[in-house]
Design an enzyme around this catalytic site. Structure first.
Site, mmCIF file in Angstrom:
data_model
loop_
_atom_site.group_PDB
_atom_site.id
_atom_site.type_symbol
_atom_site.label_atom_id
_atom_site.label_comp_id
_atom_site.label_asym_id
_atom_site.label_seq_id
_atom_site.Cartn_x
_atom_site.Cartn_y
_atom_site.Cartn_z
ATOM 1 N N LYS A 278 -7.629 22.261 17.947
ATOM 2 C CA LYS A 278 -7.166 21.043 17.293
ATOM 3 C C LYS A 278 -7.630 21.021 15.839
ATOM 4 O O LYS A 278 -8.644 21.633 15.504
ATOM 5 C CB LYS A 278 -7.761 19.817 18.007
ATOM 6 C CG LYS A 278 -7.119 19.472 19.318
ATOM 7 C CD LYS A 278 -7.748 18.215 19.907
ATOM 8 C CE LYS A 278 -7.121 17.852 21.246
ATOM 9 N NZ LYS A 278 -5.689 17.509 21.181
ATOM 10 N N ARG A 352 -3.196 18.586 32.216
ATOM 11 C CA ARG A 352 -2.317 18.836 33.361
ATOM 12 C C ARG A 352 -2.816 20.017 34.200
ATOM 13 O O ARG A 352 -2.567 20.077 35.398
ATOM 14 C CB ARG A 352 -0.878 19.036 32.860
ATOM 15 C CG ARG A 352 -0.720 20.197 31.920
ATOM 16 C CD ARG A 352 0.553 20.117 31.090
ATOM 17 N NE ARG A 352 0.425 19.215 29.941
ATOM 18 C CZ ARG A 352 1.393 18.954 29.072
ATOM 19 N NH1 ARG A 352 2.579 19.500 29.220
ATOM 20 N NH2 ARG A 352 1.199 18.120 28.059
HETATM 21 N N1 BES Z 1 -6.286 14.962 25.213
HETATM 22 C C1 BES Z 1 -5.101 15.325 24.554
HETATM 23 C C2 BES Z 1 -4.140 14.157 24.351
HETATM 24 C C3 BES Z 1 -4.576 13.153 23.331
HETATM 25 C C4 BES Z 1 -4.487 13.429 21.990
HETATM 26 C C5 BES Z 1 -5.013 11.912 23.736
HETATM 27 C C6 BES Z 1 -4.870 12.477 21.065
HETATM 28 C C7 BES Z 1 -5.381 10.956 22.809
HETATM 29 C C8 BES Z 1 -5.315 11.246 21.476
HETATM 30 C C9 BES Z 1 -4.356 16.403 25.344
HETATM 31 O O1 BES Z 1 -5.158 17.301 26.008
HETATM 32 C C10 BES Z 1 -3.548 17.169 24.364
HETATM 33 O O2 BES Z 1 -4.117 17.810 23.536
HETATM 34 N N2 BES Z 1 -2.234 17.057 24.479
HETATM 35 C C11 BES Z 1 -1.359 17.713 23.587
HETATM 36 C C12 BES Z 1 -0.234 18.297 24.394
HETATM 37 C C13 BES Z 1 0.630 19.263 23.625
HETATM 38 C C14 BES Z 1 -0.145 20.510 23.295
HETATM 39 C C15 BES Z 1 1.846 19.581 24.451
HETATM 40 C C16 BES Z 1 -0.854 16.676 22.588
HETATM 41 O O3 BES Z 1 -0.631 15.521 22.969
HETATM 42 O O4 BES Z 1 -0.711 17.026 21.426
HETATM 43 MN MN MN Z 2 -5.719 18.932 24.813
#
Ligand code: BES
Ligand code: MN
Ligand code: ZN
Length: 494
Positions: A278, A352
């Site tokens: 990230k 997931r």
């Molecule tokens: N934990 C995150 C989702 C999230 C991001 C929750 C920001 C709250 C604030 C999750 O694990 C994630 O990173 N999801 C990705 C999925 C994508 C790679 C398909 C996302 O939402 O960007």
């Molecule tokens: Mn994630």
């Protein structure tokens, strides 16, 4: 805090603070009227201070006349028969107004307030829940914790008649238990990830189970998960020095023969994204990626306090998502416990991956329903913001029950579609499915992925990415969706 319901004579009340309501136009409630008759001079005071009884307006009076109470808080409720949300907002303002007072005993004249489509029990529940929430403070990591000035020890729900007593008592009991459960959720979620690891959560589960004959706690280690074939879950912890834990808490409130309700929480104690790292700004907030798990703990604590006659199996899939030399790489294919294979195209879609194996694991309980709770997608924040949690379900009856629990509790959810047409976004050339579904409808494709592991029982998924915590200056966990989940579970037991 000690809660009680009583029929109160406002003139004779001796609390540190007596709270009475006024509605639009400065209209006095019966209790305010009684004080007025006793020389309180409220009409003149309101006029002088520009208090009109609008929703959430407050006026705090010291050494008031007309009552024996030390303080009198006038609270505006807006409409004479306020809506549920307005009533809760006004309650919040009342507690804000008391924040810097040292009041120990409080008397709320709320039994005489008629709330649209809500009863006394609900009002008392909301009062106790809000009072507990007002007491939450995260001080664990401060070397010199500042103490709350406002630390009431006694709260009375003033009933309009004897008929309300039993209902108000029941509401106070439920609301305070839910409020304290939500505070446990907030504490766990606010804890930094260097303290709150998967092992820490396992210890927390064992702590909850101590001296609780109705709770059985089991923690599955990586070795056991490997034996069960949980290749998806283990692919997330592969890149971390912290071992994953599958935490199972079984609450037995009914006969063993009764099928349990299952809760499954996403417990990523920190989500760096893994090799699909990230960006830096705001990454600290990924300590909240175990918010779903934290809500499961909050529910278990509340169940232990209220002891409803149902069975619940609460599962937390705990792992850290880190990028070390053994980490899963984009393109790696893993095999889940269900036998289905997954091409991990993005290691940041890890929630997931831990949930799918936990969903397969709970099949053995033959549950009546399964609700998973997860800070699953940033896309859910784009779609719904921070008001509603995203709800997905493979059964309308369960979806309706959860939506209704959300409306009643004020901890709302909004249903999003799980149509077959979205499923093809998960197609993979190299495995049974990919773990991401492209740019469009990110929350839906995440739910579609989970649905492939939840076809053996009625299932719902709550995406709490936008509701589990607040960002910005007031950064902190909210305790959601504990009120929603508890209303749902208590409804099943009644
Ligand atoms: N934990 C995150 C989702 C999230 C991001 C929750 C920001 C709250 C604030 C999750 O694990 C994630 O990173 N999801 C990705 C999925 C994508 C790679 C398909 C996302 O939402 O960007
Ligand atoms: Mn994630
Ligand atoms: Zn995540």
């Amino acid at each position: 805090m000690q809660y009680s319901a009583k029929a109160i004579n406002a003139q004779k009340d001796r609390s540190d603070c007596l709270i009475v309501t006024l509605s639009n136009g400065g209209k006095l409630s019966p209790a305010a009227e009684a004080l007025e008759k006793n020389g309180a001079n409220l009409a003149a005071l309101c006029k002088r201070e520009g208090f009109h009884g609008k929703e959430g307006e407050t006026l705090l009076l010291h050494s008031p006349t007309g009552t024996q109470a030390q303080r009198l808080l006038l609270l505006g409720i807006g409409a004479e028969k306020p809506g549920a949300a307005g009533f809760v907002r006004a309650l919040g303002k009342a507690l804000d107004a008391l924040k810097n007072t040292p009041c120990k005993s409080l008397a709320f004249m709320l039994g005489e307030v008629d709330v649209e489509a809500r009863d006394t029990r609900w009002q008392a529940l909301q009062l106790a829940q809000a009072l507990e929430a007002s007491q939450y403070q995260f001080t664990r990591c401060k070397s010199k914790p500042t103490k709350n000035v406002f630390k009431p020890t006694k709260a009375v729900f003033g009933c309009a008649g004897q008929k309300q007593l039993a209902d108000a008592d029941a509401g106070l009991k439920e609301g305070s238990a839910i409020g304290r459960g939500a505070n446990l959720t907030r504490e766990l979620a606010d804890l930094p990830a260097n303290i709150c690891t998967p092992s820490y959560l396992a210890t927390e589960a064992r702590r909850l189970g101590r001296k609780q004959p109705k709770l059985t706690v089991k923690v599955l280690e990586e070795k056991q998960m490997k034996e069960l074939g949980m290749g998806a879950l283990l692919s997330v912890s592969a890149g971390s020095d912290q071992p994953a834990k599958l935490i199972v808490m079984e609450y037995r409130g009914a006969a063993k023969s009764q099928a349990p309700f299952a809760l499954v929480g996403k417990g990523i104690t920190f989500d760096t994204g893994g090799i699909s790292l990230k960006p830096g700004p705001g990454m600290d907030e990924m300590k909240y990626d175990m918010g779903g798990a934290a809500s499961v703990f909050g529910c278990v604590q509340t169940l232990l306090e209220l002891q409803p006659k149902i069975n619940v199996v609460a599962v937390v899939a705990a792992s850290e998502n880190m990028p070390n030399g053994r980490a899963t790489k984009p393109g790696d294919v893993v095999t889940s416990m269900s036998g289905q294979t997954i091409e991990v195209l993005n290691t940041d879609a890890e929630g997931r991956l831990v949930l799918c194996d936990a969903l397969t694991y709970v099949e053995r309980y033959k549950p009546q329903s399964v609700v998973d709770i997860a800070t699953l997608t940033g896309a859910c924040i784009v779609a719904l913001g921070s008001q509603a949690s995203g709800l997905f379900s493979n059964q309308d009856e369960l979806a309706e029950a959860l939506l209704s629990a959300g409306e009643t509790s004020g901890d709302r959810a909004w249903r999003l579609p799980l149509w077959d047409e979205y499923q093809k976004q998960l197609d993979s050339n190299f495995a049974d499915m990919a773990n991401i579904g492209g740019k469009e409808a990110g929350s839906v494709t995440a739910a579609c992925f989970l649905s492939r592991y939840a076809d053996k029982y009625p299932w719902a998924h709550l995406d709490v990415a936008g509701t589990a915590w607040r960002t910005g200056a007031a950064k902190g966990a909210t305790g959601r969706p504990v009120p929603l989940l508890m209303h749902y579970l208590l409804q099943q037991g009644s």
